[in-house]
Design a protein around this motif. Structure first.
Motif, PDB file in Angstrom:
ATOM      1  N   MET A 113     -33.617 -91.052 -45.425  1.00  0.00           N
ATOM      2  CA  MET A 113     -34.868 -90.363 -45.149  1.00  0.00           C
ATOM      3  C   MET A 113     -35.249 -90.529 -43.680  1.00  0.00           C
ATOM      4  N   LEU A 114     -35.392 -89.388 -43.000  1.00  0.00           N
ATOM      5  CA  LEU A 114     -35.932 -89.394 -41.646  1.00  0.00           C
ATOM      6  C   LEU A 114     -37.454 -89.296 -41.735  1.00  0.00           C
ATOM      7  N   ASP A 115     -38.122 -89.424 -40.594  1.00  0.00           N
ATOM      8  CA  ASP A 115     -39.579 -89.287 -40.608  1.00  0.00           C
ATOM      9  C   ASP A 115     -39.972 -87.828 -40.404  1.00  0.00           C
ATOM     10  N   GLY A 116     -41.253 -87.596 -40.150  1.00  0.00           N
ATOM     11  CA  GLY A 116     -41.752 -86.253 -39.907  1.00  0.00           C
ATOM     12  C   GLY A 116     -42.267 -86.132 -38.487  1.00  0.00           C
ATOM     13  N   ALA A 117     -43.113 -85.146 -38.264  1.00  0.00           N
ATOM     14  CA  ALA A 117     -43.589 -84.853 -36.913  1.00  0.00           C
ATOM     15  C   ALA A 117     -44.460 -85.983 -36.367  1.00  0.00           C
ATOM     16  N   LEU A 118     -44.251 -86.323 -35.124  1.00  0.00           N
ATOM     17  CA  LEU A 118     -45.093 -87.298 -34.437  1.00  0.00           C
ATOM     18  C   LEU A 118     -46.305 -86.616 -33.815  1.00  0.00           C
ATOM     19  N   ASP A 168     -47.062 -95.459 -40.610  1.00  0.00           N
ATOM     20  CA  ASP A 168     -47.383 -94.603 -41.753  1.00  0.00           C
ATOM     21  C   ASP A 168     -46.134 -93.924 -42.309  1.00  0.00           C
ATOM     22  N   TYR A 169     -45.214 -93.551 -41.438  1.00  0.00           N
ATOM     23  CA  TYR A 169     -43.983 -92.926 -41.927  1.00  0.00           C
ATOM     24  C   TYR A 169     -43.099 -93.933 -42.670  1.00  0.00           C
ATOM     25  N   PHE A 170     -43.021 -95.160 -42.178  1.00  0.00           N
ATOM     26  CA  PHE A 170     -42.263 -96.170 -42.923  1.00  0.00           C
ATOM     27  C   PHE A 170     -42.881 -96.379 -44.300  1.00  0.00           C
ATOM     28  N   ALA A 171     -44.206 -96.445 -44.342  1.00  0.00           N
ATOM     29  CA  ALA A 171     -44.888 -96.628 -45.621  1.00  0.00           C
ATOM     30  C   ALA A 171     -44.650 -95.442 -46.554  1.00  0.00           C
ATOM     31  N   ALA A 208     -42.748-104.992 -38.329  1.00  0.00           N
ATOM     32  CA  ALA A 208     -43.922-105.383 -39.115  1.00  0.00           C
ATOM     33  C   ALA A 208     -43.783-104.905 -40.557  1.00  0.00           C
ATOM     34  N   PHE A 209     -43.272-103.702 -40.735  1.00  0.00           N
ATOM     35  CA  PHE A 209     -43.062-103.175 -42.081  1.00  0.00           C
ATOM     36  C   PHE A 209     -42.045-104.033 -42.836  1.00  0.00           C
ATOM     37  N   TRP A 210     -40.967-104.379 -42.178  1.00  0.00           N
ATOM     38  CA  TRP A 210     -39.878-105.105 -42.832  1.00  0.00           C
ATOM     39  C   TRP A 210     -40.230-106.570 -43.077  1.00  0.00           C
ATOM     40  N   ALA A 211     -41.217-107.079 -42.365  1.00  0.00           N
ATOM     41  CA  ALA A 211     -41.622-108.480 -42.555  1.00  0.00           C
ATOM     42  C   ALA A 211     -42.310-108.695 -43.896  1.00  0.00           C
ATOM     43  N   GLU A 212     -42.799-107.628 -44.524  1.00  0.00           N
ATOM     44  CA  GLU A 212     -43.452-107.726 -45.833  1.00  0.00           C
ATOM     45  C   GLU A 212     -42.399-107.641 -46.932  1.00  0.00           C
ATOM     46  N   PRO A 213     -42.208-108.698 -47.710  1.00  0.00           N
ATOM     47  CA  PRO A 213     -41.149-108.688 -48.735  1.00  0.00           C
ATOM     48  C   PRO A 213     -41.221-107.500 -49.686  1.00  0.00           C
ATOM     49  N   ARG A 214     -42.430-107.065 -50.028  1.00  0.00           N
ATOM     50  CA  ARG A 214     -42.529-105.960 -50.988  1.00  0.00           C
ATOM     51  C   ARG A 214     -41.965-104.653 -50.432  1.00  0.00           C
ATOM     52  N   GLY A 263     -45.798 -84.090 -42.050  1.00  0.00           N
ATOM     53  CA  GLY A 263     -46.443 -85.385 -41.912  1.00  0.00           C
ATOM     54  C   GLY A 263     -46.013 -86.349 -42.993  1.00  0.00           C
ATOM     55  N   PRO A 264     -46.689 -87.489 -43.107  1.00  0.00           N
ATOM     56  CA  PRO A 264     -46.333 -88.474 -44.122  1.00  0.00           C
ATOM     57  C   PRO A 264     -46.354 -87.927 -45.543  1.00  0.00           C
ATOM     58  N   ALA A 265     -47.213 -86.949 -45.827  1.00  0.00           N
ATOM     59  CA  ALA A 265     -47.256 -86.395 -47.187  1.00  0.00           C
ATOM     60  C   ALA A 265     -45.936 -85.737 -47.549  1.00  0.00           C
TER      61      ALA A 265
END
Length: 300
Positions: A1-6, A40-43, A88-94, A284-286
């Motif tokens: 999965m790539l991200d969307g527009a910045l 937001d895109y990682f999430a 920061a995203f990857w530091a959260e185990p969940r 976007g993220p949606a």
């Protein structure tokens, strides 16, 4: 999965991008917003963040009175912001459950993006390949030195620029890139060469990790990928725009986006051979969350 527009997300957060630097302007003014968009895109499910360097170049910054040293720092910042959001995203185990560690792809926009006149949707620069290599070389070097995992050479309107980029990679041993073309119809890149011929011409470059299209109307994606799949052994990528129409003169978009429709179309892109999928302008993220939900359910 790539991200969307910045840029779309930055505008949604109040940024004025009516500037020749476009989203690169925010590297100077409000870099924290860029990091927030990446987060937001990682999430949302993105495995790859594309940096805010599409329209960032030494020449473009120089026109704003920004010297080479500061320009290099801004290019480095684009990578560091994406990497900080990723770490920061990857530091959260969940966040690691069922996920792979996300990558940072440093955006390398076409020569036409620096011109800021819509040339990335036309081509016909009038530049020989060595001149295109000279333009791209310092920016590619700066982005790779900043620690990008790979380069995202995107919205490329013509074969000659794609070959310039592919040849330049040999000057950076160990570096990899994807090359994504902007396309004008079901069969041709924006300058007019056949899309499948362009992919075929890149097939022998080992440092080109994937090929495909971006910032192209979704209606053209399946025919392009179908032809492309027969032309190359490389993985195919597709991250089209939302389907709205861009007016390069007025620098505005016409139409409306629909995240559910975009995500449904992405299933067809996968069936046509795309293995790296995301969104470009006006997504976007949606949209990314909707595609990721389908992809992960299908893989379960």
């Amino acid at each position: 999965m790539l991200d969307g527009a910045l840029a779309t997300e930055l505008e949604n957060r109040g940024c004025d991008l009516r500037d020749p630097l476009w989203s690169a302007r925010i590297l100077i003014e409000r870099p924290e917003l860029i990091r927030a968009v990446h987060a937001d895109y990682f999430a949302a499910g993105a495995d790859v963040a594309i940096t805010a360097s599409y329209q960032a170049s030494f020449e473009g910054f120089a026109r704003r009175g920004i010297g080479a040293e500061e320009a290099n720092a801004l290019l480095r910042r684009s990578v560091e912001l994406a990497a900080a959001a990723r770490d920061a995203f990857w530091a959260e185990p969940r966040n690691r459950v069922g996920r792979r560690r996300p990558l940072v792809a440093a955006s390398v926009g076409p020569y036409g993006a620096m011109l800021a006149d819509g040339s990335e949707y036309r081509g016909h620069y009038g530049l020989a390949r060595p001149a295109l290599m000279d333009f791209h070389r310092p920016r590619m070097g700066a982005l790779l030195a900043a620690g990008a995992d790979l380069l995202a050479c995107e919205t490329i309107p013509c074969l000659d620029e794609a070959l310039a980029l592919a040849q330049l990679l040999a000057e950076f041993p160990g570096a990899e890139a994807w090359i994504a073309f902007s396309c004008r119809d079901d069969a041709h890149v924006c300058q007019g060469e056949r899309f499948d011929d362009c992919l075929r011409a890149l097939d022998g470059f080992g440092q080109v990790a994937a090929v495909g299209l971006n910032c192209t109307a979704p209606a053209h994606v399946v025919p392009l990928l179908t032809a492309g799949r027969a032309a190359t052994a490389k993985p195919l990528l597709a991250y089209p725009n939302s389907g709205e129409r861009y007016d390069p003169g007025g620098k505005c978009w016409h139409g409306a986006a629909d995240a559910r429709q975009f995500a449904a179309a992405a299933r067809g892109w996968y069936a046509a051979g795309a293995r790296l999928i995301g969104g470009c302008c006006r997504t976007g993220p949606a949209e990314i969350a909707a595609i990721a939900a389908w992809a992960r359910a299908a893989a379960a």
